[in-house]
Motif scaffolding. Sequence first.
Motif, PDB file in Angstrom:
ATOM      1  N   PRO A  35      30.318 100.320  64.631  1.00  0.00           N
ATOM      2  CA  PRO A  35      31.454 100.114  65.114  1.00  0.00           C
ATOM      3  C   PRO A  35      32.521 101.701  65.362  1.00  0.00           C
ATOM      4  CG  PRO A  35      31.966  99.868  62.834  1.00  0.00           C
ATOM      5  CD  PRO A  35      30.598  99.660  63.541  1.00  0.00           C
ATOM      6  N   PHE A  36      30.907 103.193  64.648  1.00  0.00           N
ATOM      7  CA  PHE A  36      31.973 104.569  64.946  1.00  0.00           C
ATOM      8  C   PHE A  36      30.797 105.308  65.633  1.00  0.00           C
ATOM      9  CE2 PHE A  36      34.073 102.519  61.614  1.00  0.00           C
ATOM     10  CZ  PHE A  36      35.649 102.693  61.792  1.00  0.00           C
ATOM     11  N   ALA A  37      31.654 106.598  65.752  1.00  0.00           N
ATOM     12  CA  ALA A  37      30.424 107.026  66.370  1.00  0.00           C
ATOM     13  C   ALA A  37      29.433 107.689  65.647  1.00  0.00           C
ATOM     14  CB  ALA A  37      31.146 108.830  66.614  1.00  0.00           C
ATOM     15  N   GLY A  39      27.069 110.286  63.445  1.00  0.00           N
ATOM     16  CA  GLY A  39      26.890 111.409  62.536  1.00  0.00           C
ATOM     17  C   GLY A  39      27.879 111.054  61.261  1.00  0.00           C
ATOM     18  N   GLY A  40      28.564 109.712  61.340  1.00  0.00           N
ATOM     19  CA  GLY A  40      29.941 109.350  60.375  1.00  0.00           C
ATOM     20  C   GLY A  40      29.243 108.578  58.814  1.00  0.00           C
ATOM     21  N   PRO A  41      29.434 108.236  58.409  1.00  0.00           N
ATOM     22  CA  PRO A  41      29.093 107.325  57.600  1.00  0.00           C
ATOM     23  C   PRO A  41      28.354 105.929  57.457  1.00  0.00           C
ATOM     24  CG  PRO A  41      31.384 107.338  56.738  1.00  0.00           C
ATOM     25  CD  PRO A  41      30.636 108.988  58.758  1.00  0.00           C
ATOM     26  N   THR A  42      28.696 105.199  58.295  1.00  0.00           N
ATOM     27  CA  THR A  42      28.562 103.767  58.918  1.00  0.00           C
ATOM     28  C   THR A  42      27.456 103.743  59.434  1.00  0.00           C
ATOM     29  OG1 THR A  42      30.788 103.166  58.850  1.00  0.00           O
ATOM     30  CG2 THR A  42      29.486 101.936  60.095  1.00  0.00           C
ATOM     31  N   ASP A  43      27.260 105.126  60.456  1.00  0.00           N
ATOM     32  CA  ASP A  43      26.173 105.610  61.347  1.00  0.00           C
ATOM     33  C   ASP A  43      25.246 105.791  60.369  1.00  0.00           C
ATOM     34  OD1 ASP A  43      24.942 105.813  63.988  1.00  0.00           O
ATOM     35  OD2 ASP A  43      24.099 107.903  63.331  1.00  0.00           O
ATOM     36  N   VAL A  44      25.576 106.736  58.988  1.00  0.00           N
ATOM     37  CA  VAL A  44      24.199 107.146  58.451  1.00  0.00           C
ATOM     38  C   VAL A  44      24.025 105.898  57.770  1.00  0.00           C
ATOM     39  CG1 VAL A  44      23.986 108.456  56.225  1.00  0.00           C
ATOM     40  CG2 VAL A  44      25.198 109.292  58.099  1.00  0.00           C
ATOM     41  N   GLY A  91      29.821  96.614  59.317  1.00  0.00           N
ATOM     42  CA  GLY A  91      31.339  96.701  59.246  1.00  0.00           C
ATOM     43  C   GLY A  91      31.366  97.227  57.685  1.00  0.00           C
ATOM     44  N   HIS A  92      33.014  97.511  57.709  1.00  0.00           N
ATOM     45  CA  HIS A  92      33.440  98.223  56.107  1.00  0.00           C
ATOM     46  C   HIS A  92      33.948  97.790  55.810  1.00  0.00           C
ATOM     47  CE1 HIS A  92      35.639 100.957  59.024  1.00  0.00           C
ATOM     48  NE2 HIS A  92      34.968 102.507  58.367  1.00  0.00           N
ATOM     49  N   MET A  93      34.887  98.754  54.871  1.00  0.00           N
ATOM     50  CA  MET A  93      36.453  98.918  54.615  1.00  0.00           C
ATOM     51  C   MET A  93      37.183  98.470  55.444  1.00  0.00           C
ATOM     52  SD  MET A  93      37.558 100.223  50.832  1.00  0.00           S
ATOM     53  CE  MET A  93      38.564 101.547  51.505  1.00  0.00           C
ATOM     54  N   ASN A 156      41.432 111.982  61.257  1.00  0.00           N
ATOM     55  CA  ASN A 156      40.320 110.384  60.988  1.00  0.00           C
ATOM     56  C   ASN A 156      39.692 109.838  61.528  1.00  0.00           C
ATOM     57  OD1 ASN A 156      42.850 109.236  62.236  1.00  0.00           O
ATOM     58  ND2 ASN A 156      43.612 108.926  61.027  1.00  0.00           N
ATOM     59  N   ALA A 157      39.340 108.632  61.554  1.00  0.00           N
ATOM     60  CA  ALA A 157      38.377 108.025  62.201  1.00  0.00           C
ATOM     61  C   ALA A 157      39.135 106.874  63.322  1.00  0.00           C
ATOM     62  CB  ALA A 157      37.114 107.320  61.631  1.00  0.00           C
ATOM     63  N   GLY A 158      40.731 106.649  62.856  1.00  0.00           N
ATOM     64  CA  GLY A 158      41.625 105.727  64.516  1.00  0.00           C
ATOM     65  C   GLY A 158      42.247 104.598  62.662  1.00  0.00           C
ATOM     66  N   GLY A 160      43.192 102.051  60.511  1.00  0.00           N
ATOM     67  CA  GLY A 160      42.429 101.603  59.592  1.00  0.00           C
ATOM     68  C   GLY A 160      41.159 101.384  59.623  1.00  0.00           C
ATOM     69  N   SER A 161      40.510 102.540  59.911  1.00  0.00           N
ATOM     70  CA  SER A 161      39.738 103.049  59.701  1.00  0.00           C
ATOM     71  C   SER A 161      39.185 103.399  58.155  1.00  0.00           C
ATOM     72  CB  SER A 161      39.232 104.055  60.297  1.00  0.00           C
ATOM     73  OG  SER A 161      39.865 105.273  59.998  1.00  0.00           O
ATOM     74  N   VAL A 162      38.493 103.595  57.058  1.00  0.00           N
ATOM     75  CA  VAL A 162      38.297 104.423  55.182  1.00  0.00           C
ATOM     76  C   VAL A 162      39.352 105.501  55.712  1.00  0.00           C
ATOM     77  CG1 VAL A 162      36.938 104.797  53.450  1.00  0.00           C
ATOM     78  CG2 VAL A 162      36.882 102.679  55.428  1.00  0.00           C
ATOM     79  N   SER A 163      39.006 106.426  56.408  1.00  0.00           N
ATOM     80  CA  SER A 163      39.620 107.523  56.444  1.00  0.00           C
ATOM     81  C   SER A 163      40.946 107.873  56.521  1.00  0.00           C
ATOM     82  CB  SER A 163      38.616 108.755  57.207  1.00  0.00           C
ATOM     83  OG  SER A 163      39.412 108.565  58.569  1.00  0.00           O
ATOM     84  N   HIS A 164      41.933 106.712  57.151  1.00  0.00           N
ATOM     85  CA  HIS A 164      42.579 106.382  57.868  1.00  0.00           C
ATOM     86  C   HIS A 164      43.358 105.978  56.561  1.00  0.00           C
ATOM     87  CE1 HIS A 164      46.276 103.812  59.553  1.00  0.00           C
ATOM     88  NE2 HIS A 164      46.180 105.136  59.164  1.00  0.00           N
ATOM     89  N   ARG A 184      36.715 109.423  67.190  1.00  0.00           N
ATOM     90  CA  ARG A 184      36.245 108.255  67.257  1.00  0.00           C
ATOM     91  C   ARG A 184      35.048 108.248  66.260  1.00  0.00           C
ATOM     92  NH1 ARG A 184      36.622 106.206  72.416  1.00  0.00           N
ATOM     93  NH2 ARG A 184      34.768 105.443  72.484  1.00  0.00           N
ATOM     94  N   GLY A 185      35.221 109.010  65.218  1.00  0.00           N
ATOM     95  CA  GLY A 185      34.227 108.368  64.122  1.00  0.00           C
ATOM     96  C   GLY A 185      34.811 109.715  62.627  1.00  0.00           C
ATOM     97  N   THR A 186      34.011 109.721  61.597  1.00  0.00           N
ATOM     98  CA  THR A 186      34.500 110.673  60.300  1.00  0.00           C
ATOM     99  C   THR A 186      33.292 111.843  61.287  1.00  0.00           C
ATOM    100  OG1 THR A 186      33.442 109.719  59.155  1.00  0.00           O
ATOM    101  CG2 THR A 186      35.435 110.068  58.994  1.00  0.00           C
ATOM    102  N   GLY A 187      31.934 111.349  61.892  1.00  0.00           N
ATOM    103  CA  GLY A 187      30.762 112.323  62.514  1.00  0.00           C
ATOM    104  C   GLY A 187      31.926 113.891  63.509  1.00  0.00           C
ATOM    105  N   PRO A 188      32.187 112.971  64.136  1.00  0.00           N
ATOM    106  CA  PRO A 188      33.236 114.577  65.440  1.00  0.00           C
ATOM    107  C   PRO A 188      34.177 114.634  64.396  1.00  0.00           C
ATOM    108  CG  PRO A 188      33.211 112.480  66.137  1.00  0.00           C
ATOM    109  CD  PRO A 188      32.026 111.589  65.223  1.00  0.00           C
ATOM    110  N   ASP A 203      37.139 111.512  53.190  1.00  0.00           N
ATOM    111  CA  ASP A 203      36.212 110.561  53.468  1.00  0.00           C
ATOM    112  C   ASP A 203      34.814 110.112  53.211  1.00  0.00           C
ATOM    113  OD1 ASP A 203      34.368 109.599  55.814  1.00  0.00           O
ATOM    114  OD2 ASP A 203      33.488 112.185  56.503  1.00  0.00           O
ATOM    115  N   GLN A 204      33.874 108.967  53.389  1.00  0.00           N
ATOM    116  CA  GLN A 204      33.092 108.736  52.609  1.00  0.00           C
ATOM    117  C   GLN A 204      31.880 109.863  52.277  1.00  0.00           C
ATOM    118  OE1 GLN A 204      32.024 104.158  54.009  1.00  0.00           O
ATOM    119  NE2 GLN A 204      33.331 105.090  55.678  1.00  0.00           N
ATOM    120  N   ILE A 205      31.299 109.351  50.438  1.00  0.00           N
ATOM    121  CA  ILE A 205      30.669 110.461  50.838  1.00  0.00           C
ATOM    122  C   ILE A 205      29.109 111.219  51.614  1.00  0.00           C
ATOM    123  CG2 ILE A 205      29.302 109.171  48.878  1.00  0.00           C
ATOM    124  CD1 ILE A 205      29.290 111.287  46.563  1.00  0.00           C
TER     125      ILE A 205
END
Length: 323
Positions: A35-37, A39-44, A91-93, A156-158, A160-164, A184-188, A203-205
């Motif tokens: 649910p994110f762009a 290159g971000g942690p969820t994508d990785v 999904g995530h936290m 942040n990634a919007g 409710g995102s973790v970075s927010h 749209r994600g912490t990748g960008p 951000d997530q490590i």
Amino acid sequence: MKTMKKFALGAVLALSANAALAQGYPARPITMIVPFAAGGPTDVIARIVGESMSKTLGQPIIIENVAGAGGTTGITRAAKAAADGYTIAMGHMGTHGAAAGLYPNMGYNPQTDFAPIGLAAGTPIVIVTRKDLPVKDFKEFAAYAKANEKTINNANAGNGSVSHITCVLLHDMLKIDPNAIPYRGTGPAVADLISGKVDYICDQIVSVSAQISGGTIKGLAIATPSRSPSLPNVPTTTESGLPGYQVSAWNAVFAPKGTPADITKKLNDALVTAVTDPATRKKLEGLGGVVPDAKGASPEALAALVKSENERWVPLLKAKVKP
Ligand code: ASP
């Protein structure tokens, strides 16, 4: 009587249809919604875990990045997808823990609209800044952020995102209210941190450790009790004078509610094979991910985690974030 018989026959037919569906499963590629762009942690994490799961399942797992609204757009799509095992989500936290505290009309209930498959990886939070922000450690950053509260930019990634939500906690502790820029994600967002367009991210490590080690961004502090083996030079928040700031996120696989049990079992078996496979663990741990064992990756453990995270985040965000 007649109706009873009909009903019983209907139930038997439905059951055998499910069994037949599960028997040949998976017969075609599976889509995993991130649910994110990219290159971000969820994508990785989705790409690493998805690669191993697809080997076990014998079908490709195609990652589809459906970003927007702090991850709730993609997860809404996953919740409403056919419950046949061919659409699952990472999904995530945020999406399954915190978002319910910020989106009153969210299109899904994190606790009741999914068949939890299992936890993929824990992801400690690291406070990262652009490399030329004039601070050399977290203490200097806290003072700088306070002095420049009106001009400093937090990406942040919007909502409710973790970075927010993890920066909401940080700001609350530092008693600052800086400008937030949603991506749209912490990748960008990290790409803009590298080029100096924004100042810092919580951000997530897993998607920043390589950049920190490479010196393209600065890792100021990690919000866990001890340092990460993947970032031995990044001090903890306790070492940095903010011991109360302890926060680790997590990413986990979900299927839509109603997915047949035989299928969720196959998905969980493939996930457990992934997280216990030495090569996959090594990849995730090399990036700083905290990888569960088989028990930690069970559907029961994930259901309990979603419930406790809802109980933790929803009241906290309702109290701390202005609508
Ligand atoms: N997990 C998000 C991503 O992959 C970032 C976030 O939730 O902060 O971009």
